[in-house]
Design a protein around this motif. Structure first.
Motif, PDB file in Angstrom:
ATOM      1  N   LEU A  16       0.880  -1.153   0.000  1.00  0.00           N
ATOM      2  CA  LEU A  16       0.000   0.000   0.000  1.00  0.00           C
ATOM      3  C   LEU A  16       0.926   1.212   0.000  1.00  0.00           C
ATOM      4  CD1 LEU A  16      -3.014   0.524   0.142  1.00  0.00           C
ATOM      5  CD2 LEU A  16      -2.788   0.763   2.592  1.00  0.00           C
ATOM      6  N   HIS A  17       0.892   1.998  -1.085  1.00  0.00           N
ATOM      7  CA  HIS A  17       1.927   3.002  -1.301  1.00  0.00           C
ATOM      8  C   HIS A  17       1.436   4.352  -0.786  1.00  0.00           C
ATOM      9  CE1 HIS A  17       5.577   4.426  -2.990  1.00  0.00           C
ATOM     10  NE2 HIS A  17       5.025   5.115  -3.954  1.00  0.00           N
ATOM     11  N   ALA A  18       2.088   4.829   0.268  1.00  0.00           N
ATOM     12  CA  ALA A  18       1.601   6.041   0.928  1.00  0.00           C
ATOM     13  C   ALA A  18       1.538   7.260  -0.007  1.00  0.00           C
ATOM     14  CB  ALA A  18       2.460   6.334   2.151  1.00  0.00           C
ATOM     15  N   PRO A  19       2.569   7.507  -0.852  1.00  0.00           N
ATOM     16  CA  PRO A  19       2.443   8.651  -1.767  1.00  0.00           C
ATOM     17  C   PRO A  19       1.220   8.534  -2.672  1.00  0.00           C
ATOM     18  CG  PRO A  19       4.703   7.886  -1.691  1.00  0.00           C
ATOM     19  CD  PRO A  19       3.889   6.877  -0.936  1.00  0.00           C
ATOM     20  N   GLY A  20       0.867   7.292  -3.038  1.00  0.00           N
ATOM     21  CA  GLY A  20      -0.335   7.101  -3.843  1.00  0.00           C
ATOM     22  C   GLY A  20      -1.591   7.443  -3.063  1.00  0.00           C
ATOM     23  N   LEU A  21      -1.591   7.121  -1.760  1.00  0.00           N
ATOM     24  CA  LEU A  21      -2.734   7.492  -0.926  1.00  0.00           C
ATOM     25  C   LEU A  21      -2.826   9.005  -0.801  1.00  0.00           C
ATOM     26  CD1 LEU A  21      -2.473   4.814   1.891  1.00  0.00           C
ATOM     27  CD2 LEU A  21      -4.277   5.021   0.199  1.00  0.00           C
ATOM     28  N   VAL A  22      -1.658   9.655  -0.665  1.00  0.00           N
ATOM     29  CA  VAL A  22      -1.652  11.117  -0.599  1.00  0.00           C
ATOM     30  C   VAL A  22      -2.281  11.674  -1.871  1.00  0.00           C
ATOM     31  CG1 VAL A  22      -0.182  13.153  -0.545  1.00  0.00           C
ATOM     32  CG2 VAL A  22       0.371  11.195   0.884  1.00  0.00           C
ATOM     33  N   GLU A  23      -1.987  11.027  -3.007  1.00  0.00           N
ATOM     34  CA  GLU A  23      -2.477  11.524  -4.286  1.00  0.00           C
ATOM     35  C   GLU A  23      -3.988  11.405  -4.423  1.00  0.00           C
ATOM     36  OE1 GLU A  23      -0.797  12.790  -6.928  1.00  0.00           O
ATOM     37  OE2 GLU A  23       1.308  12.307  -6.603  1.00  0.00           O
ATOM     38  N   ILE A  24      -4.614  10.517  -3.648  1.00  0.00           N
ATOM     39  CA  ILE A  24      -6.078  10.515  -3.710  1.00  0.00           C
ATOM     40  C   ILE A  24      -6.668  11.338  -2.566  1.00  0.00           C
ATOM     41  CG2 ILE A  24      -6.234   8.303  -4.924  1.00  0.00           C
ATOM     42  CD1 ILE A  24      -7.168   7.072  -2.282  1.00  0.00           C
ATOM     43  N   GLY A  25      -5.817  11.853  -1.689  1.00  0.00           N
ATOM     44  CA  GLY A  25      -6.306  12.781  -0.677  1.00  0.00           C
ATOM     45  C   GLY A  25      -6.252  12.275   0.748  1.00  0.00           C
ATOM     46  N   VAL A  26      -5.719  11.058   0.967  1.00  0.00           N
ATOM     47  CA  VAL A  26      -5.607  10.545   2.326  1.00  0.00           C
ATOM     48  C   VAL A  26      -4.414  11.217   3.011  1.00  0.00           C
ATOM     49  CG1 VAL A  26      -5.186   8.491   3.731  1.00  0.00           C
ATOM     50  CG2 VAL A  26      -6.573   8.324   1.677  1.00  0.00           C
ATOM     51  N   ASP A  27      -4.592  11.619   4.254  1.00  0.00           N
ATOM     52  CA  ASP A  27      -3.484  12.171   5.017  1.00  0.00           C
ATOM     53  C   ASP A  27      -2.819  11.017   5.773  1.00  0.00           C
ATOM     54  OD1 ASP A  27      -1.753  13.427   6.625  1.00  0.00           O
ATOM     55  OD2 ASP A  27      -3.232  14.534   7.796  1.00  0.00           O
ATOM     56  N   PRO A  28      -1.562  10.662   5.419  1.00  0.00           N
ATOM     57  CA  PRO A  28      -0.933   9.502   6.064  1.00  0.00           C
ATOM     58  C   PRO A  28      -0.799   9.662   7.575  1.00  0.00           C
ATOM     59  CG  PRO A  28       0.320  10.180   4.151  1.00  0.00           C
ATOM     60  CD  PRO A  28      -0.691  11.248   4.397  1.00  0.00           C
ATOM     61  N   ALA A  29      -0.864  10.908   8.062  1.00  0.00           N
ATOM     62  CA  ALA A  29      -0.792  11.095   9.516  1.00  0.00           C
ATOM     63  C   ALA A  29      -1.983  10.423  10.194  1.00  0.00           C
ATOM     64  CB  ALA A  29      -0.761  12.580   9.841  1.00  0.00           C
ATOM     65  N   ARG A  30      -3.064  10.222   9.454  1.00  0.00           N
ATOM     66  CA  ARG A  30      -4.253   9.597  10.032  1.00  0.00           C
ATOM     67  C   ARG A  30      -4.220   8.083   9.897  1.00  0.00           C
ATOM     68  NH1 ARG A  30      -8.993  11.968   6.838  1.00  0.00           N
ATOM     69  NH2 ARG A  30      -9.876  10.046   7.610  1.00  0.00           N
ATOM     70  N   LEU A  31      -3.177   7.565   9.239  1.00  0.00           N
ATOM     71  CA  LEU A  31      -3.200   6.157   8.853  1.00  0.00           C
ATOM     72  C   LEU A  31      -2.326   5.297   9.760  1.00  0.00           C
ATOM     73  CD1 LEU A  31      -4.012   4.089   6.569  1.00  0.00           C
ATOM     74  CD2 LEU A  31      -1.821   4.630   5.554  1.00  0.00           C
ATOM     75  N   LEU A  32      -2.889   4.196  10.195  1.00  0.00           N
ATOM     76  CA  LEU A  32      -2.110   3.141  10.854  1.00  0.00           C
ATOM     77  C   LEU A  32      -2.196   1.928   9.950  1.00  0.00           C
ATOM     78  CD1 LEU A  32      -3.141   3.056  14.596  1.00  0.00           C
ATOM     79  CD2 LEU A  32      -0.870   3.447  13.682  1.00  0.00           C
ATOM     80  N   LEU A  33      -1.034   1.344   9.656  1.00  0.00           N
ATOM     81  CA  LEU A  33      -1.018   0.244   8.706  1.00  0.00           C
ATOM     82  C   LEU A  33      -0.586  -1.021   9.437  1.00  0.00           C
ATOM     83  CD1 LEU A  33      -1.264  -0.437   5.716  1.00  0.00           C
ATOM     84  CD2 LEU A  33       1.124   0.161   5.460  1.00  0.00           C
ATOM     85  N   GLY A  34      -1.392  -2.052   9.350  1.00  0.00           N
ATOM     86  CA  GLY A  34      -1.040  -3.329   9.979  1.00  0.00           C
ATOM     87  C   GLY A  34      -0.873  -4.399   8.920  1.00  0.00           C
ATOM     88  N   VAL A  35       0.273  -5.065   8.908  1.00  0.00           N
ATOM     89  CA  VAL A  35       0.487  -6.176   7.983  1.00  0.00           C
ATOM     90  C   VAL A  35       0.641  -7.432   8.829  1.00  0.00           C
ATOM     91  CG1 VAL A  35       1.915  -7.122   6.174  1.00  0.00           C
ATOM     92  CG2 VAL A  35       1.558  -4.678   6.293  1.00  0.00           C
ATOM     93  N   LEU A  36      -0.301  -8.353   8.708  1.00  0.00           N
ATOM     94  CA  LEU A  36      -0.383  -9.492   9.621  1.00  0.00           C
ATOM     95  C   LEU A  36      -0.175 -10.789   8.853  1.00  0.00           C
ATOM     96  CD1 LEU A  36      -3.410  -8.116  11.593  1.00  0.00           C
ATOM     97  CD2 LEU A  36      -1.012  -7.877  12.074  1.00  0.00           C
ATOM     98  N   PRO A  37       0.195 -11.845   9.557  1.00  0.00           N
ATOM     99  CA  PRO A  37       0.612 -13.066   8.868  1.00  0.00           C
ATOM    100  C   PRO A  37      -0.488 -13.725   8.038  1.00  0.00           C
ATOM    101  CG  PRO A  37       1.044 -13.223  11.232  1.00  0.00           C
ATOM    102  CD  PRO A  37       0.365 -11.926  11.005  1.00  0.00           C
ATOM    103  N   ASN A  38      -1.710 -13.750   8.511  1.00  0.00           N
ATOM    104  CA  ASN A  38      -2.736 -14.466   7.747  1.00  0.00           C
ATOM    105  C   ASN A  38      -4.117 -13.886   8.007  1.00  0.00           C
ATOM    106  OD1 ASN A  38      -3.511 -15.448  10.286  1.00  0.00           O
ATOM    107  ND2 ASN A  38      -2.014 -17.104  10.108  1.00  0.00           N
TER     108      ASN A  38
END
Lengths: 483, 259
Positions: free
Chosen positions: B94-116
């Motif tokens: 999930l590419h943060a600059p791409g999220l910025v480009e649709i208007g998401v503020d990464p400061a509001r984002l928590l990203l969890g990548v889990l095993p399954n």
């Protein structure tokens, strides 16, 4: 190997097998460390021999040191075969020095034969434990009676001292230091001063002393998780009182469970914001215990539990805000703590802009528990469509492309065995390698295109290398997908 | 019966306590900005509910992800995005600059990548229960066995209690019975080209497959306007002329700043 045979460990020194250590029986027969194994075999044909394993020895010593941790938080390793405990202010907790020694001996009996000594300075205690042969009237007298080997200097110096007729520490101590320093070196005088307590010598503990710690000892060992948690709750309440008094909180709480048989178990929880509220701390520990891959094995029970707060951070008394802003932030922080405690580090992250224009290096993921809320993202330009993809492939995926040579845009490409006809494109956006970094000079330039295919899917693809200047046959990759 | 007997109301309270459910009020609805969609949804997409977003084909993952991100912007609050490790391997980061480009503020984002998938659902249960979260995006690829009706009921109940909007993003999956409030299928759709035939703003083909309590469904083409953070109907801009796929090299190409 027969049990009653004399037993030695050997190591290879300059190509020859030499004895590294001996058991009491072998010692009685006149073997000593440093002897060649061939000589020892000649004396004692029935000798049992194993290879020395310094790592296993060290592990053993660490376990002894762990077992000593319950007596004092200041435990230091002393060379490869000793442990030094700073029991200043601890002895009365065990009913005096004699009682403390008795308890140490009882607890460490299962590790084998140990020698101990109490003294005013670490060096004196270490020397007495190793070299004292007969009881003396006072500590000073005992030290003076020790041989010069107790200085633990190079063998050469010890031999030189003996040749000069200086056999004991007392002989050395009664003489002026200047000639000794001139003849046997400064380190001899320094070692002597440390041993006599004239020089300040500090212990170097194995672990940094925590800012705060609290402990509970049990007359009867406890074994159930619920009891352990209840004790952690009590300790957290004690910690809270102390932390509140100082307006401080902790971001890390460590609990050490001391099993009656000397084994230890460490548990730790961390939080993003400083914490001192006992229910929150207890909740994190409950999560931690629930998430353990190997459950806590109480054995015959734990007879001591210690909670430590390694570092304190400012935490002012809080007031809930009426707007609810702070509440939601605190709720998020608590969520991060909980998830990180359960899932471990490296799972819940925040993203911060990286200092690189290479797309795959332009983002840093930082553990949410460590990271402040990241800022510094460039706002996109008004009216532009997204210029960066929402999914980024790392590494980029190979595609076959039909494009004009040398630097035409792509017309059609095959990715994952599907043919995509490009109907719209924009580019190239040239992203060059970071030539100012070492080893990047040969890295190829990339020409990126935003393309849209017949089905309305938007991709970010690039040609790797400038035609003819960098490579005769540039390859193409898809690096990302747009929304 | 005009008035409930005290015994009955006491019993009701006890039952509510056993079910650990506050009496569920009306959901807060957030308009999407697209008139027809809001009309079909009776005002907009509801907070405190579970919504399913499907990319029926893996190739539409980008569009569905974008739609989930855009809905999160509309819904507001902190975003917790949970993914599987296998999704990162197969579908990219999930590419943060791409999220910025649709208007998401990464400061509001928590990203969890889990095993399954199971750990994603477990973590999701915690996230959705936490009232401080604005939007929980739960991304699951294909059809994991653990995601059954019970699992989705659990998420929906937690969302109702906490008021968190739960978006279940299903990539390359097939819709099955679930407790979701709405179910969407997102497909990529040709964008309105910009000058020089450049790909335009994010455009999707949205299909409302199902809506709890209301039979309405529909299908719309929407474009995302990042500046106003609204969905709009794509309107052909006047400057565009039909351009063949292979442009003749001699054609004058109006320039546009890129990058």
């Amino acid at each position: 190997m027969p049990d009653d045979a004399p037993f030695v460990c050997v190591e290879t020194v300059r190509g020859a097998l030499r004895i590294a250590s001996v058991d009491p029986q072998a010692l009685d027969k006149g073997l000593s460390p440093g002897m060649a194994l061939a000589d020892a075999r000649a004396q004692l044909p029935e000798l049992a021999v194993v290879d020395a394993d310094p790592f296993a020895d060290h592990g053993w010593l660490e376990r002894i040191a762990d077992a000593c941790d319950r007596f004092t938080p200041l435990v230091a390793l002393d060379g490869g075969d000793g442990v030094t405990l700073d029991i200043t202010g601890c002895a009365h907790l065990f009913g005096g020095e004699a009682a403390l020694v008795a308890e140490v001996e009882a607890r460490l009996a299962r590790f084998g034969t140990l020698r101990h000594a109490l003294a005013d300075t670490p060096d004196a205690a270490q020397a007495l434990a190793r070299f004292q042969s007969a009881p003396a009237a006072s500590e000073a007298a005992a030290i003076r009676r020790l041989g010069v080997a107790a200085l633990r200097l190079d063998d050469e110096i010890a031999v030189a001292l003996r040749r000069a007729g200086l056999r004991t520490i007392g002989d050395l101590a009664s003489r002026p230091t200047a000639p000794i320093a001139a003849r046997f070196g400064e380190e001899t005088v320094a070692a002597l001063a440390r041993l006599l307590g004239d020089a300040d010598q500090r212990l170097r503990p194995r672990r940094a002393l925590p800012a705060l710690f609290f402990e509970r000892r049990f007359a009867e060992p406890i074994a159930r998780d619920a009891d352990v948690l209840a004790t952690i709750g009590d300790l957290a309440a004690e910690a809270e009182a102390e932390l509140t008094a100082r307006d401080r909180g902790g971001r890390r709480f460590a609990v050490r469970l001391y099993r009656a048989d000397g084994a230890l178990r460490d548990l730790a929880v961390e939080s993003g914001l400083p914490l001192r509220d006992p229910p929150s701390i207890l909740r994190l520990f409950r999560e931690r215990i629930d998430a353990l891959a190997d459950p806590i094995d109480p054995g015959f029970g734990f007879d001591m539990i210690r909670m430590s707060v390694p570092a304190l951070e400012p935490l002012a008394p809080t007031q809930l805000q009426l707007e609810g802003g702070a509440v939601s932030e605190e709720a998020m922080a608590a969520l991060v703590d909980r998830l990180t405690t359960r899932l471990g580090r490296g799972r819940i992250a925040r993203v911060a802009p990286g200092d690189s224009h290479l797309p795959e290096q332009g983002v840093l993921t930082i553990d949410a528990i460590d990271a402040p809320v990241p800022t510094g993202w460039d706002a996109p330009e008004k009216g532009e469509p997204p210029l960066r993809p929402i999914h980024l492939f790392d590494p980029p995926q190979r595609i076959e492309v039909m494009a004009e040579v040398p630097d035409g845009p792509p017309h059609r490409f095959r990715w994952r065995r599907v043919l995509h006809d490009v109907i719209r494109f924009e580019g190239p956006e040239r992203i060059a390698a970071e030539w100012w970094r070492r080893g990047q000079a040969k890295v190829r330039t990339r020409d990126y295109y935003r393309v849209e295919d017949v089905r309305g899917r938007r991709y970010w693809i690039f040609r790797h290398g400038l035609y003819d200047r960098e490579t005769p046959d540039p390859l193409w990759y898809v690096h990302g997908v747009f929304a | 019966m005009n008035e409930e007997s005290p015994t009955l109301s006491a019993l009701k309270l006890r039952v509510a306590a056993m079910e650990r459910r506050a009496p569920v009020g009306k959901a807060v609805r957030v308009a999407t900005g697209h008139g027809d969609i809001d009309a079909a949804l009776a005002g907009g997409i509801a907070r405190g509910r579970l919504h399913e977003i499907f990319a029926l084909e893996g190739g539409d993952a980008g569009s569905a992800t974008g739609f989930a991100g855009m809905l999160s912007i509309r819904l507001g609050g902190g975003i917790v995005w949970l993914r599987e490790e296998s999704a990162v391997r197969g579908g990219g980061h999930l590419h943060a600059p791409g999220l910025v480009e649709i208007g998401v503020d990464p400061a509001r984002l928590l990203l969890g990548v889990l095993p399954n998938a199971l750990s994603v659902l477990r973590a999701a249960a915690d996230v959705v229960r936490c009232a401080g979260v604005g939007v929980a995006v739960i991304e699951l690829h294909r059809d994991p066995k653990v995601l059954d009706l019970t699992a989705s009921r659990r998420l929906a109940l937690a969302a109702e209690e906490s008021g968190v909007a739960a978006l279940l993003l299903r990539i390359a999956a097939t819709p099955v019975a679930s407790a979701a409030d709405t179910r969407w299928a997102v497909r990529s759709c040709a964008s309105q080209p910009l000058p020089a035939n450049a790909p335009g703003h994010p455009t999707f083909d949205l299909e409302l497959l199902r809506q709890r309590g209301r039979g309405a469904d529909g299908r719309w083409q929407v474009e995302w306007n990042r500046e106003q953070a609204v969905f709009t109907s794509p309107t052909p801009s006047g400057v565009v002329v039909a351009v063949p796929a292979r442009r003749p090299a001699a054609a004058p190409i109006p320039l546009r700043r890129a990058g």
